[in-house]
Design a protein around this motif. Structure first.
Motif, PDB file in Angstrom:
ATOM      1  N   LYS A 808       0.834  -1.208   0.000  1.00  0.00           N
ATOM      2  CA  LYS A 808       0.000   0.000   0.000  1.00  0.00           C
ATOM      3  C   LYS A 808       0.864   1.251   0.000  1.00  0.00           C
ATOM      4  O   LYS A 808       0.472   2.286  -0.547  1.00  0.00           O
ATOM      5  N   LEU A 809       2.033   1.170   0.641  1.00  0.00           N
ATOM      6  CA  LEU A 809       2.966   2.302   0.696  1.00  0.00           C
ATOM      7  C   LEU A 809       4.373   1.754   0.466  1.00  0.00           C
ATOM      8  O   LEU A 809       4.758   0.748   1.063  1.00  0.00           O
ATOM      9  N   LEU A 810       5.143   2.401  -0.408  1.00  0.00           N
ATOM     10  CA  LEU A 810       6.510   1.967  -0.692  1.00  0.00           C
ATOM     11  C   LEU A 810       7.439   3.177  -0.595  1.00  0.00           C
ATOM     12  O   LEU A 810       7.198   4.211  -1.225  1.00  0.00           O
ATOM     13  N   ILE A 811       8.516   3.025   0.215  1.00  0.00           N
ATOM     14  CA  ILE A 811       9.498   4.097   0.402  1.00  0.00           C
ATOM     15  C   ILE A 811      10.820   3.626  -0.196  1.00  0.00           C
ATOM     16  O   ILE A 811      11.383   2.610   0.231  1.00  0.00           O
ATOM     17  N   VAL A 812      11.330   4.363  -1.190  1.00  0.00           N
ATOM     18  CA  VAL A 812      12.578   4.021  -1.865  1.00  0.00           C
ATOM     19  C   VAL A 812      13.524   5.214  -1.763  1.00  0.00           C
ATOM     20  O   VAL A 812      13.136   6.339  -2.081  1.00  0.00           O
ATOM     21  N   SER A 813      14.764   4.967  -1.322  1.00  0.00           N
ATOM     22  CA  SER A 813      15.777   6.035  -1.285  1.00  0.00           C
ATOM     23  C   SER A 813      17.005   5.581  -2.046  1.00  0.00           C
ATOM     24  O   SER A 813      17.312   4.390  -2.134  1.00  0.00           O
ATOM     25  N   THR A 814      17.733   6.558  -2.596  1.00  0.00           N
ATOM     26  CA  THR A 814      18.954   6.284  -3.343  1.00  0.00           C
ATOM     27  C   THR A 814      19.804   7.552  -3.340  1.00  0.00           C
ATOM     28  O   THR A 814      19.274   8.662  -3.196  1.00  0.00           O
ATOM     29  N   PRO A 815      21.137   7.445  -3.478  1.00  0.00           N
ATOM     30  CA  PRO A 815      21.985   8.644  -3.463  1.00  0.00           C
ATOM     31  C   PRO A 815      21.668   9.586  -4.622  1.00  0.00           C
ATOM     32  O   PRO A 815      21.324   9.147  -5.727  1.00  0.00           O
ATOM     33  N   ASN A 816      21.799  10.868  -4.365  1.00  0.00           N
ATOM     34  CA  ASN A 816      21.661  11.897  -5.383  1.00  0.00           C
ATOM     35  C   ASN A 816      23.039  12.177  -5.957  1.00  0.00           C
ATOM     36  O   ASN A 816      23.903  12.752  -5.286  1.00  0.00           O
ATOM     37  N   TYR A 817      23.263  11.788  -7.199  1.00  0.00           N
ATOM     38  CA  TYR A 817      24.579  11.911  -7.808  1.00  0.00           C
ATOM     39  C   TYR A 817      25.052  13.354  -7.873  1.00  0.00           C
ATOM     40  O   TYR A 817      26.244  13.641  -7.727  1.00  0.00           O
ATOM     41  N   GLU A 818      24.125  14.283  -8.068  1.00  0.00           N
ATOM     42  CA  GLU A 818      24.504  15.691  -8.183  1.00  0.00           C
ATOM     43  C   GLU A 818      25.133  16.223  -6.905  1.00  0.00           C
ATOM     44  O   GLU A 818      25.925  17.170  -6.940  1.00  0.00           O
TER      45      GLU A 818
END
Length: 929
Positions: A808-818
């Protein structure tokens, strides 16, 4: 004689009385892994029913066990009973010991002192034994220990021990004759003939030559170090030969260093031999012993001037000329012959430098010129050589200091969510305050309240028990070990200031780029494969050397790092001592290789390599070569590093010398992601991500959670610190080691859980596969995982999780290359003229990709639109208007609360591919492997 000797109840005996067999001692052996020429060391782990303690390192196992017992008594607040012997009893013991030394039994024990007595039989050619008092004062541990009771300074002053020996021997007129003007003792009665004959059959008859070093004092105060050969004929007492080399009558006028050092390859250790400053070399009357001052007309080499180099290597006051040699009688030798090894000028200077903290580290790395003792302990994985705590223990043992005592304390912990709440209240109460000021206050509050460890280190003198050094670090560290190692480094820096290291840099807390810019004057030629060579000129500090003439031109250039701090660089380098043809007497260029290494690793930014080298290396790219020249350091340092000392000395006799470096940058490994983040974010970025996810989970009132790529369970760990509505928690990861660490953490925390969680399961499986047991969870999380896949697999994961798992809810994080330009402090570190797949480094060397905000938005939006989800974007970590957050986050919400069954194209036999690695149910715990 006194009555029965009182025995002090040792700490180990007190522990045995209290615990008996329940006190378990375990000895850990520490070999000389770093070629420091030190003896094997031991550390003791003592386990009691209540706690465990670990001693520092000692030369023998008994001292390590006693130290561990003392630490245990301190924990209990128990003081050992003070049953130490009195001064009067100490004198009695010395008298009895001397009486035993001159007995018939002692010469047969195999004690090195007994072998000295045997050697005097050969010297005199009769059945009497005589021995210099200095030999007893050096080699008999019991007499030395009793002398310390009489005068604590006897441990560092051999003349005090000699005085005690002579006074005690005078109380044995029926056994020993005392010759105070010669500082020697003679046995009154001859040994029985059978003993003399038995000893003669075992005595070595081989003549030997011993290569040693002669350290001569000069009137101007500096010592001259030269090689010397000791020709020891068969049957000759080797101490007499050393005495003759020093211009003395015989060995009775010698003083031998109490402490040996620099263990030689033969197993025997070096000692310093010098004249007894209290002995008159001309007046032989007993009245003149130790009283007549030195006259001005005496030869300069006989004057009792301070010998700084000899004193530094042996830790005792040495006056006048000295000889450093590796020669002596071993314990329990069958042949009673001499053991010896070569002491060269090179090895002598290495021993000199190995008495300082910086020298111990340099020697361990086999890089006396290129390496420096780092000023900070940043990461166990990046450290090279012995750890600071080990170096400090080595240093304390060398200089007769007690083992350092470390006391660790912790800071109070305040959750990041509480800090954010207080920040919000502050913002609401002061609406007129500028937002930047509020953020600044928040950062300060976070820094002040960050949890961690700090350490106090205290070091005492062995003789007086006075505090020599005491310091408590203000800074808090994430790990207890880091606090201890940095406290040890602080102590090493302080002690380093007391050593005459001509090459040592002043104490600086860190290398700043602005400082590096102004330190050097040099010419750098950089050449790279397949490219034309470039020439770079750098502004430097004015120098009195010939660097001004060598420079073709001077050009101010800002020092720009191409390699960030915390990186590990691997270089091949050579350092040569050179004389330019313009400065050479012969008119020719002269050069001698001093030091080199085919593959050497250094950490950038913590001072582990000398500043000349770091300044150049941090501006290079992998594959480049550089050549640069600096002023030469002290002659002693170069002699310690070089193998051809004669050639080096001849070059130093020229009007001007310099050092030429040739460097090849072989590889660069960027700093670990956590370390890089720790430099910029308080709390660390990983903790901010977890806190963000926890807040979302709490607000969602979810009952089931699946953490895709849970790793060691950081998110699960944090969730158990909060009372949530969760009934079931699931973690999935492909690494069994990570799951084992997560299970260990959960096992401990779940025992103390107070809220209504029903079950926790850890699955071993790939998140690129679907498992029907995890279908339709309330919340799914995937924090900093997708960048460890290939980009195509990241799209595949997005499709599987939204099409099949359907949370129902999905949280995805990843590094910001900038944002990497901020973390690396240099845009040059990422070569933007290359495609992303070919760029040299990401935030973590294990990352397969890192996305810009636009790429991440495209990935998330495309998936959300296709699988009927909405998506919102956010992030954590130092928001910047032109770059965004350091870590970017997408929150997917399923548009329909109702969901269909799993699609038909998933084979039924593959519906549950995950294997249960560990599980827990309330009221019953089970584990599966």
């Amino acid at each position: 004689m006194a009555g029965v000797e009182k025995k002090r109840l040792t700490s180990k005996a007190i522990i045995h009385q209290k615990f008996g067999v329940e006190a378990i001692y375990r000895i850990e052996e520490f070999d000389d892994h770093y070629s420091l020429n030190l003896p094997c060391l031991y550390r003791c782990h003592l386990q009691t029913p209540d706690f465990s303690v670990v001693s520092n390192f000692f030369k023998n196992k008994e001292d390590a066990e006693e130290s561990a017992a003392e630490l245990a008594l301190e924990e209990f607040g128990i003081q050992p009973r003070d049953d130490a012997i009195t001064v009067e009893e100490a004198w009695d013991d010395i008298v009895e010991r001397i009486k035993y030394i001159f007995s018939d039994e002692f010469v047969l024990t195999g004690h090195p002192l007994g072998t000295h007595l045997i050697a005097t039989l050969q010297r005199h050619g009769d059945n009497w034994t005589t021995v210099p008092a200095s030999v007893i004062a050096t080699f008999d541990a019991k007499i030395i220990s009793r002398c310390k009771v009489i005068n604590p300074s006897a441990d560092s002053d051999p003349s005090l021990v000699i005085s005690c020996v002579m006074k005690a021997a005078a109380k044995l007129p029926d056994y020993v004759d005392v010759f105070p003007h010669e500082a020697s003792l003679l046995r009154q009665r001859p040994h029985p003939l059978p003993i003399v004959l038995a000893l003669a059959t075992h005595w070595g008859s081989k003549s030997i030559e011993v290569e040693a070093v002669h350290v001569q004092c000069q009137s101007h105060g500096e010592e001259v170090v030269d090689s010397v050969t000791l020709d020891i004929p068969s049957g000759r007492y080797y101490l007499d030969v050393i005495a003759e080399k020093l211009g003395l009558k015989d060995s009775n006028q010698l003083v031998i260093s109490r402490w040996s050092f620099g263990k030689a390859s033969s197993g025997y250790e070096c000692r310093v031999y010098s004249a007894n400053p209290k002995m008159n070399r001309y007046d032989k009357s007993s009245k003149a012993y130790g009283k007549r001052p030195v006259h001005e007309d005496e030869p300069s080499h006989l004057k009792t001037s301070w010998n700084a180099r000899a004193s530094s290597v042996c830790g005792q006051a040495v006056r006048g000329d000295a000889i450093v040699a590796s020669v002596g009688y071993p314990w329990r030798s069958q042949s009673h012959g001499l053991q010896h090894d070569v002491v060269t000028i090179n090895s002598f200077y290495r021993i000199c430098y190995n008495t300082s903290p910086n020298g111990i580290y340099k020697t361990s790395r086999r890089a006396l010129i290129a390496a420096q003792l780092p000023f900070s302990f940043t990461a166990k994985s990046n450290w090279r050589g012995p750890f600071p705590r080990e170096i400090l223990s080595m240093y304390c043992r060398q200089h007769e200091l007690e083992e350092p005592v470390f006391t660790v304390s912790t800071a109070p912990v305040k959750p990041f969510s509480d800090i954010l709440n207080s920040h919000q209240k502050l913002k609401d109460s002061k609406p007129d305050d500028d937002e930047n000021q509020l953020l600044s206050r928040k950062r300060e509050e976070i820094a002040e309240l960050a949890n961690g460890y700090r350490c106090e280190v205290k070091i005492l003198s062995k003789t007086s028990q006075d505090v020599v050094f005491s310091c408590s670090l203000r800074k808090f560290y994430e790990k207890e070990n880091y606090a201890v190692e940095n406290a040890a480094l602080n102590a090493l820096s302080w002690f380093g200031g007391f050593h005459d290291d001509p090459d040592a840099d002043p104490l600086h807390p860190e290398y700043e780029d602005e400082v590096l810019d102004m330190l050097f004057q040099q010419k750098i030629r950089i050449k790279e494969f397949g490219r034309s060579s470039g020439r770079h000129e750098m502004k430097r500090k004015p120098s009195k050397s010939r660097r001004e003439e060598y420079m073709l031109q001077e050009k101010e250039q800002k020092h720009v790092r191409s390699i960030p701090k915390g990186s590990l660089v691997t270089i091949s380098y050579s350092v040569s001592l050179e004389v330019d043809s313009d400065m050479s007497r012969s008119g020719e260029s002269l050069r001698e290789l001093v030091e080199g290494n085919q593959a050497m690793e250094f950490e950038v930014g913590n001072g582990s390599m000398n500043r000349d080298l770091e300044l150049v290396v941090t501006q290079m790219s992998v594959g480049q070569y550089a050549r640069f020249i600096t002023d030469s350091p002290s002659q002693g340092l170069v002699l310690a590093a070089a193998t051809n000392t004669e050639r080096v000395r001849s070059l130093f006799s020229e009007p001007a010398t310099s050092l030429e470096y040739r460097v090849h940058l072989l590889a660069v490994r960027g700093p670990k992601e956590k370390r890089m983040e720790a430099m910029f974010f308080k709390p660390q970025l990983s903790k901010q991500r977890v806190e963000y996810a926890v807040k979302q989970i709490i607000n969602s009132s979810a009952s089931t959670l699946v953490d895709f790529g849970c790793g060691s369970g950081d998110l699960l760990d944090s969730l158990l610190d909060h009372q949530t509505s969760l009934q079931t928690i699931v973690g999935v990861d492909i690494s069994q080691k990570a799951l084992a660490r997560a299970a260990k953490m959960l096992h401990t925390k779940l025992q103390k859980l107070s809220w209504n969680l029903q079950s926790v399961v850890l699955y071993d499986g790939s998140i690129l596969e679907f498992d029907s047991r995890l279908h339709d969870a309330d919340v799914g999380t995937c924090l900093e995982v997708i960048e460890h896949m290939e980009e195509a697999q990241a799209y595949e994961f997005g499709s599987i999780v939204l099409r099949l798992f359907r949370p129902k809810l999905l949280i995805v994080s990843t590094p910001n290359y900038e944002y990497n330009t901020v973390l690396n402090k240099s845009a040059r570190y990422h070569q933007k003229d290359k495609p992303m797949s070919q760029r040299s480094k990401f935030r973590n060397h294990k990352h397969k990709f890192e996305w810009t905000r636009a790429t991440f938005n495209y990935w998330a939006t495309t998936l959300a639109n296709y699988f009927s989800y909405s998506v919102e974007f956010s992030g954590v970590g130092g928001f910047k208007e032109d770059l965004g957050f350091a870590s970017q986050i997408a929150v997917f919400k399923r548009e329909s609360l109702y969901d269909v069954d799993v699609v038909e194209d998933v084979p039924e036999e593959s519906m549950e591919p995950f294997k249960v690695e560990w599980e827990w149910e309330k009221g019953m715990e089970t584990k599966k492997n």
